[in-house]
Design an enzyme around this catalytic site. Structure first.
Site, PDB file in Angstrom:
ATOM      1  N   TYR A 215      -4.776  -2.978  -8.014  1.00  0.00           N
ATOM      2  CA  TYR A 215      -5.312  -1.966  -8.930  1.00  0.00           C
ATOM      3  C   TYR A 215      -4.262  -1.042  -9.536  1.00  0.00           C
ATOM      4  CZ  TYR A 215      -9.767  -3.212  -6.640  1.00  0.00           C
ATOM      5  OH  TYR A 215     -10.851  -3.875  -6.117  1.00  0.00           O
TER       6      TYR A 215
ATOM      7  N   HIS B   2      -7.571  -9.769  -0.268  1.00  0.00           N
ATOM      8  CA  HIS B   2      -8.352  -9.549  -1.495  1.00  0.00           C
ATOM      9  C   HIS B   2      -9.202 -10.767  -1.870  1.00  0.00           C
ATOM     10  CE1 HIS B   2      -8.323  -6.870  -5.287  1.00  0.00           C
ATOM     11  NE2 HIS B   2      -9.425  -7.558  -5.258  1.00  0.00           N
TER      12      HIS B   2
END
Ligand code: NAP
Length: 256
Positions: A47, A105
């Site tokens: 991110y 992730h």
């Protein structure tokens, strides 16, 4: 704030999703969220906002120990050395000595799951990671992760909202004491205009978005991380702990 309790930890059931916020916008959203009572923040190496979140937590009057911080190893960082080095950089960017939860992730078929889980278990041993988990894992992937780990897999963070059925995965999670963390719980904002949810919400003076979040929170072993940048949405999304949907309303939403 309600929490999901398992394996000796109480995870605040509602956290702040932070993708795709970066820089000042992200710092401001996290600062406001902490002010409004959020105690759970979700980020990831992907991110590009771990530093912005670290700034907000460092500058807040809330103790670091009172915030449940999750980050995620990038799918490209799952090899032993990459995981270790990239996690150190995550800690530096977050300005913290530990994260509460470290996730993979997404599965990477090119890297054996045992290799990454062994690194994560080692980081737990050393104290820089409190709990570990995964994201975007199927039941088969989860089984492999559970088998590889010396410690519990605390969560599987997956896409879950009223338009998305996750019943099979959720049943597996419950049978194996794994939390399901619902990401994109508002279907990236689409939920806000849903007529059924708005109608149910009218009874309680709540919005469609609040009803969607409540529906998730009333499911056993489910937590959720709606993203919001505006003060209005941040406030609205945490204001979901003072009403309860009936079984009939829950079923109506499951049917969506
Ligand atoms: P989401 O939380 O379902 O929706 C976010 C969108 O809804 C934003 O546009 C936001 O607007 C809007 N919104 C927020 N509260 C609202 C409200 N009360 N009424 C109306 N609209 C509202 O979608 P998401 O960002 O995809 O998912 C949430 C978090 O999950 C992410 O931020 C990220 O942390 C995580 N995630 C994880 C994965 C993964 O692979 N593990 C994938 C996707 C997402 P404003 O910003 O303008 O307030």
């Amino acid at each position: 704030m309600e929490s999901v309790s398992l394996h000796g930890v109480n995870v605040p059931a509602l956290g702040l999703g932070t993708w795709p916020m970066t820089g000042t916008q992200c710092t401001e959203a996290v600062t406001t969220a902490l002010e409004f009572g959020y105690r759970h923040v979700d980020t990831a190496q992907m991110y590009d906002n771990e530093d912005a979140i670290g700034t907000a937590i460092a500058d807040s009057s809330v103790d670091r120990d009172d915030v449940f911080v999750t980050t995620k190893l990038l799918r490209e960082n799952l090899r032993r050395d990459d995981a270790l080095a990239s996690f150190q950089r995550s800690l530096e960017r977050l300005g913290t000595e530990y994260v509460d939860l470290l996730l993979i992730h997404a599965p990477n078929p090119d890297v054996p799951i045992d290799e990454t889980i062994a690194v994560m278990n080692r980081l737990q041993d050393e104290g820089s990671v409190r709990h570990i988990g995964v994201s975007n894992f199927s039941i088969a992937h989860l089984q492999a992760a559970v088998a590889a780990s010396e410690t519990p897999i605390l969560t599987n963070q997956v896409l879950y909202h009223p338009y998305r059925d996750q019943s099979a995965l959720l049943e597996f999670c419950r049978d194996n004491e794994i939390m399901l963390t619902a990401y994109s719980p508002l279907a990236e904002g689409q939920i806000a205009t849903d007529e059924t949810l708005a109608e149910i919400g009218a009874t309680y003076d709540k919005t469609a978005a609040q009803v969607a979040l409540r529906w998730l929170l009333q499911q056993e072993q489910v937590s959720t991380i709606p993203k919001a940048s505006s003060r209005e949405h941040l406030r609205e999304n945490i204001d979901v702990f003072d009403f309860e949907l009936t079984d009939a309303e829950m079923d109506r939403i499951f049917a969506l």
